[in-house]
Each structure stands twice: as C-alpha cells, then as structure tokens.
Design a protein around this motif. Structure first.
Motif, mmCIF file in Angstrom:
data_model
loop_
_atom_site.group_PDB
_atom_site.id
_atom_site.type_symbol
_atom_site.label_atom_id
_atom_site.label_comp_id
_atom_site.label_asym_id
_atom_site.label_seq_id
_atom_site.Cartn_x
_atom_site.Cartn_y
_atom_site.Cartn_z
ATOM 1 N N LEU A 40 -59.722 73.020 15.655
ATOM 2 C CA LEU A 40 -58.898 74.055 16.282
ATOM 3 C C LEU A 40 -57.598 74.276 15.515
ATOM 4 N N ARG A 41 -57.135 73.253 14.813
ATOM 5 C CA ARG A 41 -55.915 73.396 14.005
ATOM 6 C C ARG A 41 -56.182 74.157 12.723
ATOM 7 N N HIS B 82 -56.008 72.624 24.884
ATOM 8 C CA HIS B 82 -55.603 73.333 23.668
ATOM 9 C C HIS B 82 -55.815 74.836 23.792
ATOM 10 N N CYS C 265 -55.432 78.685 19.053
ATOM 11 C CA CYS C 265 -56.731 78.043 19.280
ATOM 12 C C CYS C 265 -57.777 79.060 19.726
ATOM 13 N N ARG D 182 -58.964 80.725 16.628
ATOM 14 C CA ARG D 182 -59.875 79.838 15.888
ATOM 15 C C ARG D 182 -61.244 79.776 16.558
#
Length: 105
Positions: free
Chosen positions: A14-15, A77, A82, A85
């Motif tokens: 997710l990062r 998150h 996020c 993503r």
C-alpha cells in the motif's frame, strides 16, 4: 505464514513498494507476495461491493481469520493514497485476467 507477514506485506504494498521490494524485505518469494496482495485486493473489492464475510471467504477460498485480518489492514490504512494504490492494483489484476474471466474476482 505469520500474521505479521501478511500485515507487513500488505502495508508495504500500500505504501507503493513493488512485489520484488516487499519480497526482499520480508524474505519471502515474489510469488507469495503477489498472491497475498492479489487476494487482499480481491477482498477489498468484494467488501466494497457489499459481500458478507462468509460470501467473501467462500468466493476467494480463504479462511475467516485471514479475511478478518485483511479487512482490518484495509480499515487501518484507509487513506486517499492507499485507496489510489488499491485501485491501481485492482486495475492491474483485472487487466491480467484471462479472457472470459475478466472482471471476475
């Protein structure tokens, strides 16, 4: 596979890290990382469509504890970055589906 592995894998994905980067950090095979991220994206997609946890577990053939873990990571998150993503992952996943299965998660 430990709960910590799932969390770390999903969080790093997710990062914005690639499968290769996550695999290197977690000391797991790229294929494992890819499978966990793809399953996570499918869980989120079905969750957003309003499927129950029981339905999602049956459709994706995952255990209830793993499904609960994935949903917890998603809720922890849930940010604009996020979500972007996740959308990129979902687009990649549906574009790579074999003909006749496109859109079917």
């Amino acid at each position: 596979i430990s709960k910590r592995f799932h969390y770390t894998t999903l969080f790093q994905s997710l990062r914005g890290e690639t499968y290769d980067q996550v695999a290197w950090h977690t000391h797991h095979a790229v294929s494992c990382v890819r499978r966990y991220v793809q399953t996570f994206v499918r869980v989120v997609n079905l969750h957003q469509q309003g499927f129950s946890q029981t339905e999602m577990a049956l459709l994706l053939q995952v255990s209830q504890p793993l499904l609960t873990e994935y949903l917890a990571v998603y809720e922890q998150h849930d940010s604009p970055f996020c979500r972007q993503r996740l959308q990129e992952q979902l687009t990649r996943l549906t574009n790579s589906a074999p003909q006749g299965q496109k859109g079917g998660l």
